[in-house]
Design a protein around this motif. Sequence first.
Motif, PDB file in Angstrom:
ATOM      1  N   ASP C 295      55.707  24.503  41.431  1.00  0.00           N
ATOM      2  CA  ASP C 295      56.973  25.233  41.504  1.00  0.00           C
ATOM      3  C   ASP C 295      56.719  26.636  42.033  1.00  0.00           C
ATOM      4  N   ARG C 296      57.812  27.272  42.477  1.00  0.00           N
ATOM      5  CA  ARG C 296      57.686  28.429  43.349  1.00  0.00           C
ATOM      6  C   ARG C 296      57.355  29.748  42.644  1.00  0.00           C
ATOM      7  N   GLU C 297      57.249  29.708  41.359  1.00  0.00           N
ATOM      8  CA  GLU C 297      57.057  30.978  40.655  1.00  0.00           C
ATOM      9  C   GLU C 297      55.669  31.541  40.956  1.00  0.00           C
ATOM     10  N   ILE C 298      55.614  32.808  41.397  1.00  0.00           N
ATOM     11  CA  ILE C 298      54.301  33.366  41.715  1.00  0.00           C
ATOM     12  C   ILE C 298      53.971  34.611  40.912  1.00  0.00           C
ATOM     13  N   LYS C 299      54.853  35.064  40.082  1.00  0.00           N
ATOM     14  CA  LYS C 299      54.592  36.334  39.409  1.00  0.00           C
ATOM     15  C   LYS C 299      55.161  36.296  38.002  1.00  0.00           C
ATOM     16  N   THR C 300      54.422  36.863  37.050  1.00  0.00           N
ATOM     17  CA  THR C 300      55.026  37.079  35.741  1.00  0.00           C
ATOM     18  C   THR C 300      55.235  38.578  35.577  1.00  0.00           C
ATOM     19  N   LYS C 301      56.130  38.905  34.699  1.00  0.00           N
ATOM     20  CA  LYS C 301      56.414  40.329  34.502  1.00  0.00           C
ATOM     21  C   LYS C 301      55.308  40.945  33.662  1.00  0.00           C
ATOM     22  N   VAL C 302      54.906  42.147  34.061  1.00  0.00           N
ATOM     23  CA  VAL C 302      53.894  42.845  33.262  1.00  0.00           C
ATOM     24  C   VAL C 302      54.396  44.242  32.951  1.00  0.00           C
ATOM     25  N   PRO C 303      54.017  44.763  31.786  1.00  0.00           N
ATOM     26  CA  PRO C 303      54.369  46.157  31.493  1.00  0.00           C
ATOM     27  C   PRO C 303      53.484  47.097  32.305  1.00  0.00           C
ATOM     28  N   LEU C 304      53.950  48.299  32.558  1.00  0.00           N
ATOM     29  CA  LEU C 304      53.163  49.218  33.376  1.00  0.00           C
ATOM     30  C   LEU C 304      52.161  50.013  32.554  1.00  0.00           C
ATOM     31  N   ALA C 305      52.439  50.185  31.269  1.00  0.00           N
ATOM     32  CA  ALA C 305      51.468  50.875  30.420  1.00  0.00           C
ATOM     33  C   ALA C 305      50.806  49.842  29.522  1.00  0.00           C
ATOM     34  N   ILE C 306      49.533  50.061  29.242  1.00  0.00           N
ATOM     35  CA  ILE C 306      48.781  49.046  28.513  1.00  0.00           C
ATOM     36  C   ILE C 306      48.209  49.666  27.247  1.00  0.00           C
ATOM     37  N   PRO C 307      48.391  49.044  26.109  1.00  0.00           N
ATOM     38  CA  PRO C 307      47.861  49.605  24.869  1.00  0.00           C
ATOM     39  C   PRO C 307      46.350  49.641  24.853  1.00  0.00           C
ATOM     40  N   LYS C 308      45.810  50.411  23.955  1.00  0.00           N
ATOM     41  CA  LYS C 308      44.370  50.680  23.968  1.00  0.00           C
ATOM     42  C   LYS C 308      43.552  49.441  23.633  1.00  0.00           C
ATOM     43  N   THR C 309      42.858  48.890  24.636  1.00  0.00           N
ATOM     44  CA  THR C 309      41.874  47.826  24.390  1.00  0.00           C
ATOM     45  C   THR C 309      40.838  47.921  25.490  1.00  0.00           C
ATOM     46  N   GLU C 310      39.994  46.906  25.522  1.00  0.00           N
ATOM     47  CA  GLU C 310      39.100  46.835  26.670  1.00  0.00           C
ATOM     48  C   GLU C 310      38.881  45.387  27.053  1.00  0.00           C
ATOM     49  N   ALA C 311      38.465  45.182  28.308  1.00  0.00           N
ATOM     50  CA  ALA C 311      38.291  43.808  28.765  1.00  0.00           C
ATOM     51  C   ALA C 311      37.336  43.796  29.938  1.00  0.00           C
ATOM     52  N   ILE C 312      36.777  42.615  30.162  1.00  0.00           N
ATOM     53  CA  ILE C 312      35.989  42.465  31.377  1.00  0.00           C
ATOM     54  C   ILE C 312      36.483  41.242  32.142  1.00  0.00           C
ATOM     55  N   ALA C 313      36.099  41.201  33.403  1.00  0.00           N
ATOM     56  CA  ALA C 313      36.382  40.012  34.194  1.00  0.00           C
ATOM     57  C   ALA C 313      35.189  39.791  35.106  1.00  0.00           C
ATOM     58  N   ILE C 314      34.808  38.540  35.240  1.00  0.00           N
ATOM     59  CA  ILE C 314      33.669  38.218  36.120  1.00  0.00           C
ATOM     60  C   ILE C 314      34.121  37.218  37.157  1.00  0.00           C
ATOM     61  N   MET C 315      33.736  37.464  38.388  1.00  0.00           N
ATOM     62  CA  MET C 315      34.016  36.480  39.435  1.00  0.00           C
ATOM     63  C   MET C 315      32.828  36.407  40.378  1.00  0.00           C
ATOM     64  N   GLU C 316      32.821  35.329  41.148  1.00  0.00           N
ATOM     65  CA  GLU C 316      31.734  35.151  42.107  1.00  0.00           C
ATOM     66  C   GLU C 316      32.193  35.651  43.472  1.00  0.00           C
ATOM     67  N   ALA C 317      31.682  36.789  43.858  1.00  0.00           N
ATOM     68  CA  ALA C 317      31.977  37.298  45.197  1.00  0.00           C
ATOM     69  C   ALA C 317      31.124  36.517  46.198  1.00  0.00           C
ATOM     70  N   PRO C 318      31.431  36.627  47.486  1.00  0.00           N
ATOM     71  CA  PRO C 318      30.590  35.913  48.462  1.00  0.00           C
ATOM     72  C   PRO C 318      29.108  36.234  48.309  1.00  0.00           C
ATOM     73  N   ARG C 319      28.801  37.370  47.697  1.00  0.00           N
ATOM     74  CA  ARG C 319      27.398  37.735  47.595  1.00  0.00           C
ATOM     75  C   ARG C 319      26.854  37.719  46.177  1.00  0.00           C
ATOM     76  N   GLY C 320      27.622  37.209  45.236  1.00  0.00           N
ATOM     77  CA  GLY C 320      27.091  37.150  43.881  1.00  0.00           C
ATOM     78  C   GLY C 320      28.099  37.606  42.875  1.00  0.00           C
ATOM     79  N   GLU C 321      27.636  37.749  41.635  1.00  0.00           N
ATOM     80  CA  GLU C 321      28.639  37.967  40.603  1.00  0.00           C
ATOM     81  C   GLU C 321      29.139  39.406  40.614  1.00  0.00           C
ATOM     82  N   LEU C 322      30.419  39.518  40.343  1.00  0.00           N
ATOM     83  CA  LEU C 322      31.071  40.811  40.355  1.00  0.00           C
ATOM     84  C   LEU C 322      31.728  40.996  38.997  1.00  0.00           C
ATOM     85  N   VAL C 323      31.433  42.108  38.358  1.00  0.00           N
ATOM     86  CA  VAL C 323      31.933  42.322  37.008  1.00  0.00           C
ATOM     87  C   VAL C 323      32.807  43.566  36.982  1.00  0.00           C
ATOM     88  N   TYR C 324      33.974  43.429  36.396  1.00  0.00           N
ATOM     89  CA  TYR C 324      34.836  44.581  36.188  1.00  0.00           C
ATOM     90  C   TYR C 324      34.977  44.802  34.696  1.00  0.00           C
TER      91      TYR C 324
END
Lengths: 119, 296, 407, 149
Positions: C295-324
């Motif tokens: 189905d055509r939905e491509i976006k969910t609504k997100v708030p613009l301010a984010i409460p205090k937490t922390e997170a990481i994300a890992i993905m495989e870039a063409p040259r190896g793992e990339l961590v944010y």
Amino acid sequence: MRLIGEALKNVFRKPFTQKYPKVKPLVPEGLRGRVEHDKNKCIYCGLCAKYCPSGAIEVDVKKKIWRYDMGRCLFCSQCEEVCKYMVRKNAITMARDFEHAERKKSRLITIHRKPKPEK
Amino acid sequence: MIFEILIYPGFVFLVLISMIYYGILRKLAARMQSRIGPPIWQPILDFIKLVGKEDLNPEQAKAGFTLWPFIAITSVLIAGLLTPIAGIVPLSFTGDIVVLIYFLAFGSLAVYLSGFSSSNPFGVVGSMRGLIQMIGYEFPFIVSILVPVVAAGMLSPFLINTLQIHYGWFGFVFPFAAIAYFISILAKVEIPPFHTPGAHQEIVSGYSTEYTGTRLAMIELTHMIKLFVLISLGVALFFGGSADMVTFLVKSLVLLFVVTLARVLVARFRIDQILKFTWFFGLVALIDLVRVMVFI
Amino acid sequence: MRGESKEEKAKEKELERQTYSLPVGPQHPMYIEAENLNVYLDGETIVDVDVNVGYLHRGIEELMQRRNYLQNIFVAERICGICSGIHSMTYCQCVENLLGIDIPERAKYIRTLVLELERLHSHFLFLGVVGYEIGMDTVFMYVWKDREHVMDMLEQVSGNRVNYAMPTMGGVRRDIPNHIIPSMLEKLNHLEKRTEYYRKLFLRDRTIIARSRGVGILPKKDVERLSIVGPVARASGVRIDVRMDFPYLKYGDLDWKVIVEKGEDSQARVMVKVLEIFQSISILRQCLKKLPSLDREIKTKVPLAIPKTEAIAIMEAPRGELVYYAMSNGTDRPERMRIRTPSFVNIIYSLPIMLKEQQLADLPIIVASIDPCFSCTDRMTLIDTKSGERKTVDETYLKRLGERRSR
Amino acid sequence: MFRRIGDKIVCYARRKSPWILHFDTGGCNGCAIETFAVLTPRYDIERFGGLSKANPRHSDILIISGAVTKKIESRLRRVYEQTPEPKAVIAVGSCAISKGVFHDAYNISGPLDRIMPVDVYVPGCPPKPEAILQGLLKALDVWRERYKI
Ligand code: SF4
Ligand code: SF4
Ligand code: SF4
Ligand code: SF4
Ligand code: SF4
Ligand code: SF4
Ligand code: SF4
Ligand code: SF4
């Protein structure tokens, strides 16, 4: 030496090169070429300036001046989206032309004022 | 005589046709890479532009920095005068093939010395590689030239040229020598796989790194003339010779086409690989030389 | 990099006496970007290398701490122009992890699609550069000619050839209309044919083999010791790929496998990338097949301010793992961003090992074979400026964060 | 009279043989790969006589992309000095024109025209290769005017 067949074929094939300055290339529908601003639709709210990642748009909310510097723009169309979904004015669209090379930096800047309302 | 030396087929003709040949090479290479490529007179434009450009003098340059490019071009030009082009040799005297070999070698040497004189680290590495490469290619070059010389029993390329017109192509009689000669054309003009002395990706522009303007134009022109001289010498020694312009053009352009193919198709050799490769072909050419010595 | 201690200085002096050094870069034809290798040579043999990075350091992490989340998508994208997509997507993923939200299915497919297109273009770019570095312009020209088809697809999908600006927080910004899918499939077929040609070329061409086989050996044990990532590690027989190890987006549901080569040399690194092109093409086909049925939905609504937490994300870039890594503080700006990029590890640690005792002539191919790109190497590393405190992040903590990642 | 004809010929040759040097001074290298793409079959700069020389001493046109970082600034100046006259500078991409997205980053000392005179600005992030070609052709016109005969 494995390239030999390909190379010999290419001598007689048409080259892959686009004849650019003479023949303009086809661009896809959604190309983000340049920011186009409609000074009549705009309400000079300044939201596009707030969300522009590089500060290419500056809006003087009081004097109602919208200033756009193409030399700083990232062509990301964030402003288009902000204007469309947050302000719901659609004053900004992305034009599809891409040939903007200029000799003077000042020619990259667009300044729009709110037009005087017609009687 | 003066006309022959200065205009046709002397200096002016030689310079112009060398540039055109190089332009054809660039155009062909571009077409093989499926591009449009430059017009074939592009090297002429490049040359004029370079002559019109500013000459920068690096501080650390040593004596001879200005001189070497001009010496290089003079010596290859003289070599050009000794080469039969379409059956004419502007300068001719006994033993001229030996003189020719010397002038060609000296042309390369002067180019490499120019690299040393510039004192740029890239220039020095490039020149060093050039000198090592020379050790490699002079051997197959000289051996392969000796084969038709010994076979014909004379030292004048002009006479070998005419002899072939009567006796058939030496290239077929001595295929190994012809191949070795072809390899040494590539090596002498630094066409891939032998563009190690000026390897872009490793040492910027090699020996010509510090050169600008007119002097750079001279170095580039040296290469173009060397290419043309070697090709026409090849036509004279191995490819049946030529008595008129048309056969000469056809034969030399075919040779140029093969050179272009080599340029397009192969990767650059390392310096040790170059030595192995060229000496291998030198030894192969020796087979032909032995054959000539034994059977004739 | 060379330290300042006395012994090392003495060693350096000693080196300088025996050898001569050649500055490679920052302005050098070998690479597109500006970086400096100081190569110590003995004749033609490399004795030692100094990797001198930082010419492209722009201070991006600090910059990101001053922009709001929406603007940061485009800042992240401009860490690098080659894997621009992966940077912005990992950033968005990281922010979504901060919020703990999931994105629509269609958006996941589109993101996967753009990431794989990007991998294609990056790998083609790499193959071309390898050809260029060994002095074979023709390979460069042919590969880049075919790469134009990938660029066309990217332009068609996203509106720009290089910086796609595809993802946004909570989804993607553009839909892929059904009518462009057939032409994309056609281009993929063409690319597959061409890749088969390049596979044979890089495997069999005599001159290419002469220059790449056995050159720039990076042993498996060094890879494991220095935690080198991406295709470089995979070419040394180490099976790591974030896409398989911690599947994100749709990689868990798609059919593909990790490419591993045992060669440990430059040729193996080239082959890994060639074979990965086939994988990418197959993943792309699967995505394109699936797209029309969603189905055509491509976006969910997100708030613009984010409460205090922390997170990481890992993905495989063409040259190896990339961590944010991101830390929010309740406003619409991140408190702290930290990015760990693949090329940094790959360049700093593996280059000196691979280059030692090699020929100068092999320098370009070795450097090219790890696909170096310095833009992301030279971001910034900065300790929380505002509070001045320095948190130690231990492994279990990272794992806990990682578990919160949405698929 | 002969001088003038000679000058005209040199001027013509200059316009037909622009050797370029590309230098990335700390952008995202998006512009760098697009400039590289200009050499490849689709755009083929060689049909205008252009060659990528990668050596400032051999080049006529500097194509500079990227916001200039502090570490690279001195190097950039040297590249400019090493280029023999006549030369032209093209600033490619928003970074080089006005620092673009990095306009308030702390390690940037650009924009480019603070460091060297710039002849042509090619906006875009990155500009399409066609736009870079257009910038190049424009730079050649600048030349004709600046060194006019
Ligand atoms: S967001 Fe739209 S309406 Fe508001 S100032 Fe910008 S262009 Fe005008
Ligand atoms: S396209 Fe992006 S960078 Fe350009 S003005 Fe709009 S928001 Fe700013
Ligand atoms: S990310 Fe940090 S801990 Fe890991 S290798 Fe790099 S510097 Fe070391
Ligand atoms: S790994 Fe290379 S291509 Fe990818 S983001 Fe980093 S610099 Fe760019
Ligand atoms: S660690 Fe950070 S500051 Fe140091 S060179 Fe690398 S990017 Fe620059
Ligand atoms: S953690 Fe950051 S500050 Fe510390 S040494 Fe590593 S790069 Fe430097
Ligand atoms: S301080 Fe430690 S955890 Fe933080 S970035 Fe540096 S190495 Fe990584
Ligand atoms: S202008 Fe844009 S694409 Fe070009 S280097 Fe800068 S950030 Fe990258």
